[in-house]
Design a protein around this motif. Structure first.
Motif, PDB file in Angstrom:
ATOM      1  N   CYS A  60       0.847  -1.186   0.000  1.00 27.84           N
ATOM      2  CA  CYS A  60       0.000   0.000   0.000  1.00 27.84           C
ATOM      3  C   CYS A  60       0.891   1.247   0.000  1.00 27.84           C
ATOM      4  N   GLY A  61       0.271   2.405  -0.076  1.00 29.95           N
ATOM      5  CA  GLY A  61       1.044   3.639  -0.135  1.00 29.95           C
ATOM      6  C   GLY A  61       1.899   3.873   1.089  1.00 29.95           C
ATOM      7  N   ARG A  62       1.375   3.584   2.278  1.00 31.08           N
ATOM      8  CA  ARG A  62       2.146   3.789   3.508  1.00 31.08           C
ATOM      9  C   ARG A  62       3.361   2.876   3.546  1.00 31.08           C
ATOM     10  N   CYS A  63       3.162   1.604   3.207  1.00 31.07           N
ATOM     11  CA  CYS A  63       4.287   0.668   3.212  1.00 31.07           C
ATOM     12  C   CYS A  63       5.308   1.037   2.139  1.00 31.07           C
ATOM     13  N   GLY A  64       4.817   1.453   0.981  1.00 30.78           N
ATOM     14  CA  GLY A  64       5.727   1.860  -0.077  1.00 30.78           C
ATOM     15  C   GLY A  64       6.604   3.029   0.349  1.00 30.78           C
ATOM     16  N   GLN A  65       5.995   4.008   1.035  1.00 29.59           N
ATOM     17  CA  GLN A  65       6.758   5.161   1.502  1.00 29.59           C
ATOM     18  C   GLN A  65       7.806   4.738   2.521  1.00 29.59           C
TER      19      GLN A  65
END
Length: 225
Positions: A60-65
């Motif tokens: 997800c976006g949070r994990c990717g960041q």
């Protein structure tokens, strides 16, 4: 969800998240903690999968960041129509914010055939395309080389040039390779590489160093500035 990640030593770290209706960390974040608790250095690859037949799932976006900031050179397993493939994390978040104080230790990947030449300082440069590298200490990872795997080194400079303008002197070629042969080899390694594309000449030494010193340079390189 379950996740697994491999570090530069070849160790596999595994973790699962425990779902609760109040929320919680994704499996990728849990495995980052497990790897850190085990004393892992920079991560090389990571993958996550869901239960009930969901299979491989991209972050997800949070994990990717979090991955971009803490492990900017990690390759992420993602599903595609042609099957699973590995993508650099920066390709999943091409225009995102890069946290400059992350102080992530960098990885520079090499084919395993270059280990001896790099270890003996006969090879001190490489030409890269679309592979941001900043001058700073790094782990040199020799892919698919279980006998050696890594060397500690320092990227000393990164020069930007057009492919069609490269000279043998700029690329520090030995007498056995011409600049035309190098260009042909690069276009074979990077399919679709145009003759007017921008490439980077990266010079390096094999030595230790403090990864804290590369945080600013790494941020500039990953953000494209």
């Amino acid at each position: 969800m379950a996740a697994a990640a491999m570090d530069t030593a070849g160790r596999i770290h595994e973790a699962v998240n425990v779902y609760h209706f109040t929320g919680g960390a994704c499996a990728e974040l849990v495995v980052l903690g497990a790897a850190a608790a085990a004393g892992a250095g920079p991560l090389v690859t990571i993958a996550a999968a869901g239960d009930q037949g969901r299979g491989l799932i991209p972050p997800c976006g949070r994990c990717g960041q979090a991955l971009l900031d803490l492990h900017p050179d990690v390759f992420v397993a993602v599903p595609t129509g042609a099957g699973p493939t590995l993508r650099p994390i920066r390709k999943l978040l091409p225009d995102t914010y890069f946290f400059p104080d992350a102080a992530a230790h960098r990885i520079v990947r090499f084919h395993k055939r270059y280990y001896e030449a790099i270890a003996t300082a006969r090879k001190t440069s490489t030409v890269r395309y679309d592979d941001p590298i900043a001058p700073c200490p790094a782990t040199f990872l020799f892919e698919d080389d279980d006998a050696h795997r890594t060397l500690n080194g320092t990227v000393t400079s990164v020069e930007h040039h057009r492919l069609d303008g490269l000279t043998a002197a700029q690329t520090r070629l030995d007498g056995g390779t011409s600049s035309d042969e190098l260009k042909t080899g690069l276009q074979s390694h990077y399919p679709g590489l145009s003759s007017d594309a921008g490439v980077e000449i990266v010079t390096f030494t094999v030595e230790g160093g403090d990864p804290q010193s590369c945080r600013e340079g790494a941020g500039r390189q990953l953000s494209g500035n």
